[in-house]
Design an enzyme around this catalytic site. Sequence first.
Site, PDB file in Angstrom:
ATOM      1  CG  ASP A  16      -1.797   1.126   1.399  1.00  0.00           C
ATOM      2  OD1 ASP A  16      -1.673   2.100   0.628  1.00  0.00           O
ATOM      3  OD2 ASP A  16      -2.654   1.076   2.304  1.00  0.00           O
ATOM      4  CB  ILE A  17       1.504   3.872  -2.547  1.00  0.00           C
ATOM      5  CG1 ILE A  17       2.755   4.681  -2.897  1.00  0.00           C
ATOM      6  CG2 ILE A  17       0.231   4.705  -2.629  1.00  0.00           C
ATOM      7  CD1 ILE A  17       2.905   5.006  -4.344  1.00  0.00           C
ATOM      8  CG  ASN A  30     -10.220  13.343 -10.716  1.00  0.00           C
ATOM      9  OD1 ASN A  30     -10.285  14.519 -11.056  1.00  0.00           O
ATOM     10  ND2 ASN A  30     -11.162  12.455 -10.947  1.00  0.00           N
ATOM     11  CB  VAL A  39      -3.634   4.789  -5.860  1.00  0.00           C
ATOM     12  CG1 VAL A  39      -3.453   5.685  -7.047  1.00  0.00           C
ATOM     13  CG2 VAL A  39      -2.455   4.874  -4.920  1.00  0.00           C
ATOM     14  CG  ASP A  40      -6.874  10.801  -6.420  1.00  0.00           C
ATOM     15  OD1 ASP A  40      -6.206  11.431  -5.585  1.00  0.00           O
ATOM     16  OD2 ASP A  40      -7.619  11.349  -7.251  1.00  0.00           O
ATOM     17  N   GLY A 131      -5.350   1.192 -13.466  1.00  0.00           N
ATOM     18  CA  GLY A 131      -6.580   0.839 -12.763  1.00  0.00           C
ATOM     19  C   GLY A 131      -7.775   1.271 -13.585  1.00  0.00           C
ATOM     20  CB  VAL A 132     -10.296   3.908 -12.854  1.00  0.00           C
ATOM     21  CG1 VAL A 132     -11.482   4.557 -13.546  1.00  0.00           C
ATOM     22  CG2 VAL A 132     -10.730   3.364 -11.512  1.00  0.00           C
ATOM     23  CE1 TYR A 133      -8.969   8.090 -15.047  1.00  0.00           C
ATOM     24  CE2 TYR A 133      -6.741   8.948 -15.129  1.00  0.00           C
ATOM     25  CZ  TYR A 133      -8.069   9.108 -14.813  1.00  0.00           C
ATOM     26  OH  TYR A 133      -8.490  10.300 -14.258  1.00  0.00           O
TER      27      TYR A 133
HETATM   28  P1  ADP Z   1      -5.654   5.243 -12.608  1.00  0.00           P
HETATM   29  O1  ADP Z   1      -6.904   6.076 -12.606  1.00  0.00           O
HETATM   30  O2  ADP Z   1      -4.411   6.056 -12.906  1.00  0.00           O
HETATM   31  O3  ADP Z   1      -5.789   4.007 -13.431  1.00  0.00           O
HETATM   32  P2  ADP Z   1      -6.105   3.758 -10.115  1.00  0.00           P
HETATM   33  O4  ADP Z   1      -5.999   4.283  -8.742  1.00  0.00           O
HETATM   34  O5  ADP Z   1      -7.442   3.323 -10.598  1.00  0.00           O
HETATM   35  O6  ADP Z   1      -5.451   4.885 -11.062  1.00  0.00           O
HETATM   36  O7  ADP Z   1      -5.110   2.538 -10.307  1.00  0.00           O
HETATM   37  C1  ADP Z   1      -3.721   2.653 -10.420  1.00  0.00           C
HETATM   38  C2  ADP Z   1      -3.070   1.468  -9.740  1.00  0.00           C
HETATM   39  O8  ADP Z   1      -2.979   1.734  -8.341  1.00  0.00           O
HETATM   40  C3  ADP Z   1      -3.845   0.158  -9.875  1.00  0.00           C
HETATM   41  O9  ADP Z   1      -2.919  -0.870 -10.155  1.00  0.00           O
HETATM   42  C4  ADP Z   1      -4.443  -0.031  -8.484  1.00  0.00           C
HETATM   43  O10 ADP Z   1      -4.607  -1.404  -8.172  1.00  0.00           O
HETATM   44  C5  ADP Z   1      -3.359   0.571  -7.627  1.00  0.00           C
HETATM   45  N1  ADP Z   1      -3.718   0.957  -6.241  1.00  0.00           N
HETATM   46  C6  ADP Z   1      -4.938   1.184  -5.701  1.00  0.00           C
HETATM   47  N2  ADP Z   1      -4.808   1.499  -4.395  1.00  0.00           N
HETATM   48  C7  ADP Z   1      -3.473   1.476  -4.101  1.00  0.00           C
HETATM   49  C8  ADP Z   1      -2.692   1.680  -2.925  1.00  0.00           C
HETATM   50  N3  ADP Z   1      -3.246   2.028  -1.749  1.00  0.00           N
HETATM   51  N4  ADP Z   1      -1.323   1.546  -3.022  1.00  0.00           N
HETATM   52  C9  ADP Z   1      -0.735   1.227  -4.191  1.00  0.00           C
HETATM   53  N5  ADP Z   1      -1.418   1.014  -5.337  1.00  0.00           N
HETATM   54  C10 ADP Z   1      -2.768   1.136  -5.292  1.00  0.00           C
END
Ligand code: ADP
Length: 181
Positions: A16-17, A30, A39-40, A131-133
Site C-alpha cells: 500500500d503506497i 484525478n 490510489v487517489d 486501474g480505472v484508466y
Molecule cells: P488510474 O486512474 O491512474 O488508473 P487507479 O488508482 O485506478 O489509477 O489505479 C492505479 C493502480 O494503483 C492500480 O494498479 C491499483 O490497483 C493501484 N492501487 C490502488 N490502491 C493502491 C494503494 N493504496 N497503493 C498502491 N497502489 C494502489
Amino acid sequence: MRVEMNGNYVELLMGDITKQQTDAIVNAANGSLLGGGGVDGAIHRVAGGGFLEECKRIRQDTLHGAYLPAGEAVVTSGYHLPAKYVIHTVGPVWKQDEDEEKLLANCYKNALKLAKERGLKSISFPSISTGVYRFPVHLAARVALREIGNFLNQNKFKEVAMVLFSEEDYDVYENTLKNRI
Ligand code: ADP
C-alpha cells in the site's frame, strides 16, 4: 526485487503506497486534484483535510481553476502520510493511440524532475493509469521502468520504488525489469 542503477536503486514492492516512508509518494491523481477512486482516494483518506485544502489552493492559484493535464505533475506536503511530500500526476486514459504512451512517460519524467528539483532522495510510484484508466499493465510497466532507468542513469538520486497493489502486477513489473537488465 531491488536492482542497482548507477549507484541508485530501483525497488519493486507489493503493498500500500500510503504506508511508504520515502521522501515522496506519487499520486495517480484525478485532474481535479480533489480526490477520486483507487490510489487517489486512499491517499486523500490518509493524508486528511489539510492535504485537500492544499490541493484546492493549487487548483485555484496555480492552475486558475483548470484541471491538471495528463502527464503534468505538482507537489504538496504529505500531511498525515509517512511520506513528506506527495507528487500528483494525472495518468492518461487508455484509448489505444500512441499519445497515451508518451503521456504516461511524461508522468514519470515530470514527477522525477520535481523530486530532483526539491532535493528529494527517494520516491514511490503506484502503477499509474493501470486501474480505472485501463492502460495495459505490460505496456505501462515498460514505460515506467524505461523512464525510471533513464532518470537513474543520468542522476544521483537514491531510490525509486514501484509499489504494486497485486501479485499479478508485481509479476509483470518483475519480468519487465528482469528483461531490461
Ligand atoms: P488510474 O486512474 O491512474 O488508473 P487507479 O488508482 O485506478 O489509477 O489505479 C492505479 C493502480 O494503483 C492500480 O494498479 C491499483 O490497483 C493501484 N492501487 C490502488 N490502491 C493502491 C494503494 N493504496 N497503493 C498502491 N497502489 C494502489
